[in-house]
Motif scaffolding. Structure first.
Motif, PDB file in Angstrom:
ATOM      1  N   ALA A  19      72.870  78.980  23.664  1.00 55.45           N
ATOM      2  CA  ALA A  19      72.866  77.808  24.547  1.00 55.45           C
ATOM      3  C   ALA A  19      74.272  77.458  25.013  1.00 55.45           C
ATOM      4  O   ALA A  19      74.478  77.094  26.181  1.00 55.45           O
ATOM      5  CB  ALA A  19      72.231  76.610  23.844  1.00 55.45           C
ATOM      6  N   LEU A  20      75.259  77.579  24.118  1.00 52.73           N
ATOM      7  CA  LEU A  20      76.642  77.276  24.501  1.00 52.73           C
ATOM      8  C   LEU A  20      77.158  78.288  25.530  1.00 52.73           C
ATOM      9  O   LEU A  20      77.783  77.907  26.521  1.00 52.73           O
ATOM     10  CB  LEU A  20      77.540  77.261  23.261  1.00 52.73           C
ATOM     11  N   LEU A  21      76.893  79.566  25.299  1.00 55.91           N
ATOM     12  CA  LEU A  21      77.354  80.592  26.241  1.00 55.91           C
ATOM     13  C   LEU A  21      76.682  80.435  27.596  1.00 55.91           C
ATOM     14  O   LEU A  21      77.329  80.565  28.648  1.00 55.91           O
ATOM     15  CB  LEU A  21      77.084  81.989  25.680  1.00 55.91           C
ATOM     16  N   SER A  22      75.399  80.140  27.592  1.00 58.96           N
ATOM     17  CA  SER A  22      74.672  79.963  28.845  1.00 58.96           C
ATOM     18  C   SER A  22      75.211  78.766  29.626  1.00 58.96           C
ATOM     19  O   SER A  22      75.431  78.841  30.832  1.00 58.96           O
ATOM     20  CB  SER A  22      73.184  79.784  28.559  1.00 58.96           C
ATOM     21  N   ALA A  48      84.851  83.955  16.031  1.00 62.42           N
ATOM     22  CA  ALA A  48      84.441  85.228  16.637  1.00 62.42           C
ATOM     23  C   ALA A  48      83.149  85.042  17.429  1.00 62.42           C
ATOM     24  O   ALA A  48      82.972  85.624  18.507  1.00 62.42           O
ATOM     25  CB  ALA A  48      84.286  86.297  15.569  1.00 62.42           C
ATOM     26  N   LEU A  49      82.232  84.221  16.915  1.00 61.15           N
ATOM     27  CA  LEU A  49      80.987  83.941  17.639  1.00 61.15           C
ATOM     28  C   LEU A  49      81.264  83.254  18.975  1.00 61.15           C
ATOM     29  O   LEU A  49      80.543  83.466  19.962  1.00 61.15           O
ATOM     30  CB  LEU A  49      80.077  83.040  16.793  1.00 61.15           C
ATOM     31  N   LEU A  50      82.306  82.433  19.004  1.00 59.54           N
ATOM     32  CA  LEU A  50      82.638  81.657  20.200  1.00 59.54           C
ATOM     33  C   LEU A  50      83.697  82.337  21.070  1.00 59.54           C
ATOM     34  O   LEU A  50      84.094  81.775  22.092  1.00 59.54           O
ATOM     35  CB  LEU A  50      83.134  80.268  19.788  1.00 59.54           C
ATOM     36  N   ASP A  51      84.117  83.528  20.690  1.00 61.21           N
ATOM     37  CA  ASP A  51      85.208  84.189  21.406  1.00 61.21           C
ATOM     38  C   ASP A  51      84.942  84.381  22.903  1.00 61.21           C
ATOM     39  O   ASP A  51      85.883  84.299  23.698  1.00 61.21           O
ATOM     40  CB  ASP A  51      85.551  85.535  20.762  1.00 61.21           C
ATOM     41  N   PRO A  52      83.700  84.617  23.352  1.00 61.02           N
ATOM     42  CA  PRO A  52      83.481  84.736  24.797  1.00 61.02           C
ATOM     43  C   PRO A  52      83.882  83.481  25.592  1.00 61.02           C
ATOM     44  O   PRO A  52      84.069  83.562  26.800  1.00 61.02           O
ATOM     45  CB  PRO A  52      81.975  85.002  24.907  1.00 61.02           C
TER      46      PRO A  52
END
Length: 196
Positions: A19-22, A48-52
């Motif tokens: 949801a955050l990436l979208s 690392a999960l939030l790196d994008p």
């Protein structure tokens, strides 16, 4: 128009990432208001999960990680008693819990005096990013007790940024209020979309 996606209190929950990436896909700026891990554990994995999101992210530490630890764990811009300019906006940030929590040695806490000293250099800003909310706004516990910071409140009253984006008090996630012309938003872990 600048599009912002903001959130707080991720707490290493991998299920929140899609949801955050979208929500961040069309955002010009991403803001994270602290508590990316739990009790100083698992920060590298959480970031690392939030790196994008890191290239367009500006973040502050929560009380679950220190500013030094967060800076070492992410490519995002980390603010703590410092400011930056992004997409034409002036930002200032300060992390940690204010006032100190009862959680013990793992919690990264500041006294009101320490917070006031870190906030003192703040000049005119569009967005103030703090982990803790200001006293009396979006800061209520489940029992209704006000847990926010008087130093943050005083800084908002002094400079009236357009927004104060915060988190920390889980019982007040999603709550909004005003300090003069400043809109205060206790973000929580779901993406909040703003346009300036």
């Amino acid at each position: 128009m600048t599009r912002i996606m903001a959130f707080s209190d991720f707490h290493a929950r991998a299920g929140l990432v899609p949801a955050l990436l979208s929500a961040a896909k069309d955002a010009d700026l991403v803001i994270g208001a602290g508590d990316f891990c739990n009790m100083r554990q698992g920060l590298t994995e959480a970031m690392a999960l939030l790196d994008p999101l890191a290239e367009k992210a500006v973040v502050v530490c929560g009380n679950a990680e220190s500013a030094v630890e967060l800076t070492a764990a992410t490519r995002a811009t980390v603010l703590h008693g410092t400011g930056t300019r992004r997409v034409g906006l002036a930002l200032f940030g300060m992390g940690c819990a204010v006032p100190p929590t009862p959680f013990g040695d793992w919690s990264c806490d500041l006294t009101e005096a320490e917070a006031a000293a870190l906030l003192a250099p703040m000049g005119s800003v569009d967005i103030l990013i703090t982990h803790a909310p200001p006293k009396g706004v979006a800061d209520a516990s489940s029992s209704g007790r006000s847990l926010g910071s008087t130093a943050i409140l005083a800084a908002i009253e002094r400079l009236q940024p357009r927004f104060c984006l915060c988190g920390h008090i889980h019982d007040s996630w999603g709550r909004r209020g005003h300090v003069g012309a400043t809109e205060v938003i206790n973000l929580g872990p779901e993406p909040v979309l703003l346009e300036l």
